[in-house]
Design a protein around this motif. Structure first.
Motif, PDB file in Angstrom:
ATOM      1  N   LEU A 159      26.700  28.192  28.422  1.00 29.38           N
ATOM      2  CA  LEU A 159      26.307  29.411  29.178  1.00 29.38           C
ATOM      3  C   LEU A 159      27.277  29.949  29.909  1.00 29.38           C
ATOM      4  CD1 LEU A 159      22.750  28.862  30.404  1.00 29.38           C
ATOM      5  CD2 LEU A 159      23.228  29.744  28.110  1.00 29.38           C
ATOM      6  N   TYR A 160      27.915  31.242  29.876  1.00 28.28           N
ATOM      7  CA  TYR A 160      28.742  31.995  30.776  1.00 28.28           C
ATOM      8  C   TYR A 160      28.147  33.157  31.532  1.00 28.28           C
ATOM      9  CZ  TYR A 160      32.003  29.190  27.799  1.00 28.28           C
ATOM     10  OH  TYR A 160      32.692  28.381  27.107  1.00 28.28           O
ATOM     11  N   ILE A 161      27.976  33.031  32.816  1.00 23.24           N
ATOM     12  CA  ILE A 161      27.007  33.994  33.673  1.00 23.24           C
ATOM     13  C   ILE A 161      28.108  34.539  34.450  1.00 23.24           C
ATOM     14  CG2 ILE A 161      25.126  34.259  35.222  1.00 23.24           C
ATOM     15  CD1 ILE A 161      24.424  31.301  34.022  1.00 23.24           C
ATOM     16  N   TYR A 162      28.134  35.920  34.468  1.00 23.24           N
ATOM     17  CA  TYR A 162      29.043  36.717  35.475  1.00 23.24           C
ATOM     18  C   TYR A 162      28.149  37.655  36.207  1.00 23.24           C
ATOM     19  CZ  TYR A 162      29.150  40.011  31.834  1.00 23.24           C
ATOM     20  OH  TYR A 162      28.721  41.224  30.943  1.00 23.24           O
ATOM     21  N   TYR A 163      28.816  37.650  37.391  1.00 24.15           N
ATOM     22  CA  TYR A 163      28.447  38.832  38.235  1.00 24.15           C
ATOM     23  C   TYR A 163      29.111  39.165  39.530  1.00 24.15           C
ATOM     24  CZ  TYR A 163      27.731  34.416  40.365  1.00 24.15           C
ATOM     25  OH  TYR A 163      27.623  32.814  40.845  1.00 24.15           O
ATOM     26  N   ARG A 164      29.021  40.266  40.229  1.00 19.19           N
ATOM     27  CA  ARG A 164      29.903  40.888  41.060  1.00 19.19           C
ATOM     28  C   ARG A 164      29.262  40.448  42.554  1.00 19.19           C
ATOM     29  NH1 ARG A 164      33.983  44.329  39.343  1.00 19.19           N
ATOM     30  NH2 ARG A 164      33.341  44.785  37.113  1.00 19.19           N
ATOM     31  N   ALA A 165      30.108  40.067  43.547  1.00 20.06           N
ATOM     32  CA  ALA A 165      29.626  39.917  45.001  1.00 20.06           C
ATOM     33  C   ALA A 165      30.588  40.434  45.971  1.00 20.06           C
ATOM     34  CB  ALA A 165      29.490  38.204  45.228  1.00 20.06           C
ATOM     35  N   ALA A 166      30.246  41.030  46.967  1.00 16.93           N
ATOM     36  CA  ALA A 166      31.105  41.724  47.944  1.00 16.93           C
ATOM     37  C   ALA A 166      32.095  40.258  48.545  1.00 16.93           C
ATOM     38  CB  ALA A 166      30.445  42.001  49.281  1.00 16.93           C
ATOM     39  N   CYS A 167      33.301  40.745  48.884  1.00 12.41           N
ATOM     40  CA  CYS A 167      34.236  39.736  49.355  1.00 12.41           C
ATOM     41  C   CYS A 167      33.821  38.972  50.443  1.00 12.41           C
ATOM     42  CB  CYS A 167      35.449  40.523  49.684  1.00 12.41           C
ATOM     43  SG  CYS A 167      36.475  41.231  48.057  1.00 12.41           S
ATOM     44  N   GLN A 175      37.913  44.161  43.228  1.00 17.17           N
ATOM     45  CA  GLN A 175      37.867  45.459  42.946  1.00 17.17           C
ATOM     46  C   GLN A 175      36.682  46.145  43.660  1.00 17.17           C
ATOM     47  OE1 GLN A 175      37.161  46.090  38.739  1.00 17.17           O
ATOM     48  NE2 GLN A 175      37.928  48.302  38.851  1.00 17.17           N
ATOM     49  N   ASN A 176      36.999  47.200  44.414  1.00 18.72           N
ATOM     50  CA  ASN A 176      35.990  47.745  45.259  1.00 18.72           C
ATOM     51  C   ASN A 176      35.560  47.054  46.026  1.00 18.72           C
ATOM     52  OD1 ASN A 176      36.409  50.322  43.780  1.00 18.72           O
ATOM     53  ND2 ASN A 176      35.155  49.709  42.167  1.00 18.72           N
ATOM     54  N   ASN A 177      35.997  46.045  46.811  1.00 18.19           N
ATOM     55  CA  ASN A 177      35.765  44.953  47.823  1.00 18.19           C
ATOM     56  C   ASN A 177      34.594  44.121  47.252  1.00 18.19           C
ATOM     57  OD1 ASN A 177      36.155  44.017  50.393  1.00 18.19           O
ATOM     58  ND2 ASN A 177      34.121  44.967  50.969  1.00 18.19           N
ATOM     59  N   GLN A 178      34.934  43.788  45.625  1.00 23.01           N
ATOM     60  CA  GLN A 178      33.944  42.803  45.278  1.00 23.01           C
ATOM     61  C   GLN A 178      34.883  41.948  44.390  1.00 23.01           C
ATOM     62  OE1 GLN A 178      31.302  45.667  42.938  1.00 23.01           O
ATOM     63  NE2 GLN A 178      29.564  44.980  44.271  1.00 23.01           N
ATOM     64  N   HIS A 179      34.399  40.756  44.201  1.00 21.63           N
ATOM     65  CA  HIS A 179      35.000  39.773  43.346  1.00 21.63           C
ATOM     66  C   HIS A 179      33.984  39.786  41.950  1.00 21.63           C
ATOM     67  CE1 HIS A 179      37.644  37.911  46.325  1.00 21.63           C
ATOM     68  NE2 HIS A 179      38.444  38.128  45.485  1.00 21.63           N
ATOM     69  N   THR A 180      34.442  39.423  41.068  1.00 19.76           N
ATOM     70  CA  THR A 180      33.591  38.952  39.697  1.00 19.76           C
ATOM     71  C   THR A 180      33.634  37.406  39.568  1.00 19.76           C
ATOM     72  OG1 THR A 180      34.290  41.114  38.551  1.00 19.76           O
ATOM     73  CG2 THR A 180      33.543  39.270  37.235  1.00 19.76           C
ATOM     74  N   TRP A 181      32.443  36.967  39.517  1.00 21.46           N
ATOM     75  CA  TRP A 181      32.492  35.416  39.577  1.00 21.46           C
ATOM     76  C   TRP A 181      31.855  35.083  38.262  1.00 21.46           C
ATOM     77  CZ3 TRP A 181      32.976  32.265  43.765  1.00 21.46           C
ATOM     78  CH2 TRP A 181      33.468  32.770  45.014  1.00 21.46           C
ATOM     79  N   MET A 182      32.174  33.931  37.965  1.00 20.81           N
ATOM     80  CA  MET A 182      31.932  33.308  36.510  1.00 20.81           C
ATOM     81  C   MET A 182      31.298  31.736  36.703  1.00 20.81           C
ATOM     82  SD  MET A 182      31.745  33.491  33.141  1.00 20.81           S
ATOM     83  CE  MET A 182      32.822  34.991  32.481  1.00 20.81           C
ATOM     84  N   GLU A 183      30.016  31.811  36.262  1.00 15.49           N
ATOM     85  CA  GLU A 183      29.504  30.162  36.337  1.00 15.49           C
ATOM     86  C   GLU A 183      29.452  29.759  34.730  1.00 15.49           C
ATOM     87  OE1 GLU A 183      25.431  29.997  37.744  1.00 15.49           O
ATOM     88  OE2 GLU A 183      26.110  31.421  39.648  1.00 15.49           O
ATOM     89  N   ILE A 184      29.904  28.830  34.567  1.00 14.90           N
ATOM     90  CA  ILE A 184      29.899  28.195  33.223  1.00 14.90           C
ATOM     91  C   ILE A 184      29.280  26.828  33.217  1.00 14.90           C
ATOM     92  CG2 ILE A 184      31.418  27.145  31.189  1.00 14.90           C
ATOM     93  CD1 ILE A 184      33.744  28.921  32.921  1.00 14.90           C
ATOM     94  N   TYR A 185      28.157  26.768  32.096  1.00 17.11           N
ATOM     95  CA  TYR A 185      27.542  25.493  32.103  1.00 17.11           C
ATOM     96  C   TYR A 185      27.464  25.072  30.548  1.00 17.11           C
ATOM     97  CZ  TYR A 185      25.263  27.089  36.253  1.00 17.11           C
ATOM     98  OH  TYR A 185      25.105  27.398  37.462  1.00 17.11           O
ATOM     99  N   ASN A 186      28.212  23.847  30.545  1.00 13.77           N
ATOM    100  CA  ASN A 186      28.416  23.513  29.025  1.00 13.77           C
ATOM    101  C   ASN A 186      27.553  22.366  28.525  1.00 13.77           C
ATOM    102  OD1 ASN A 186      31.286  24.432  29.167  1.00 13.77           O
ATOM    103  ND2 ASN A 186      31.755  23.208  30.834  1.00 13.77           N
ATOM    104  N   SER A 187      27.414  22.675  27.289  1.00 11.27           N
ATOM    105  CA  SER A 187      26.686  21.302  26.345  1.00 11.27           C
ATOM    106  C   SER A 187      24.982  21.543  27.076  1.00 11.27           C
ATOM    107  CB  SER A 187      26.972  20.329  26.327  1.00 11.27           C
ATOM    108  OG  SER A 187      28.519  20.416  25.695  1.00 11.27           O
TER     109      SER A 187
END
Length: 97
Positions: free
Chosen positions: A3-11, A45-57
């Protein structure tokens, strides 16, 4: 299945988000034997970072376990918008249908 889960959050939420997600992932790893990673884009970007959670197998049904943990950890309250999930499988072990 990974699973690859991405989202944005304020810096300015980074320290708290980092704390909550790493704690959540540590709990998931301990209880379910999941290998988890946390990444973010280097530039804001626009005072936000893009984050990625990765869950293997992950096992079947893990998405429900993860959804429960996201709510319990308070991670959802720190992000802007929705969490987007992508699912990938090992191409060498699963032939194309």
């Amino acid at each position: 299945m990974n699973l690859y889960i991405y989202y944005r959050a304020a810096c300015d939420r980074e320290p708290e988000l980092l704390k909550r997600v790493t704690s959540m992932q540590a709990n998931l790893s301990k209880r379910h034997g999941i290998v988890a990673e946390l990444k973010r884009r280097p530039q804001a970007q626009n005072n936000q970072h893009t984050w990625m959670e990765i869950y293997n197998s992950v096992p079947s049904g893990f998405d429900a376990i993860l959804a429960h943990e996201v709510v319990a950890s308070g991670v959802q309250a720190l992000i802007d918008g929705e969490r987007h999930t992508e699912v990938f499988i090992d191409a060498t072990s699963t032939p194309c249908a």
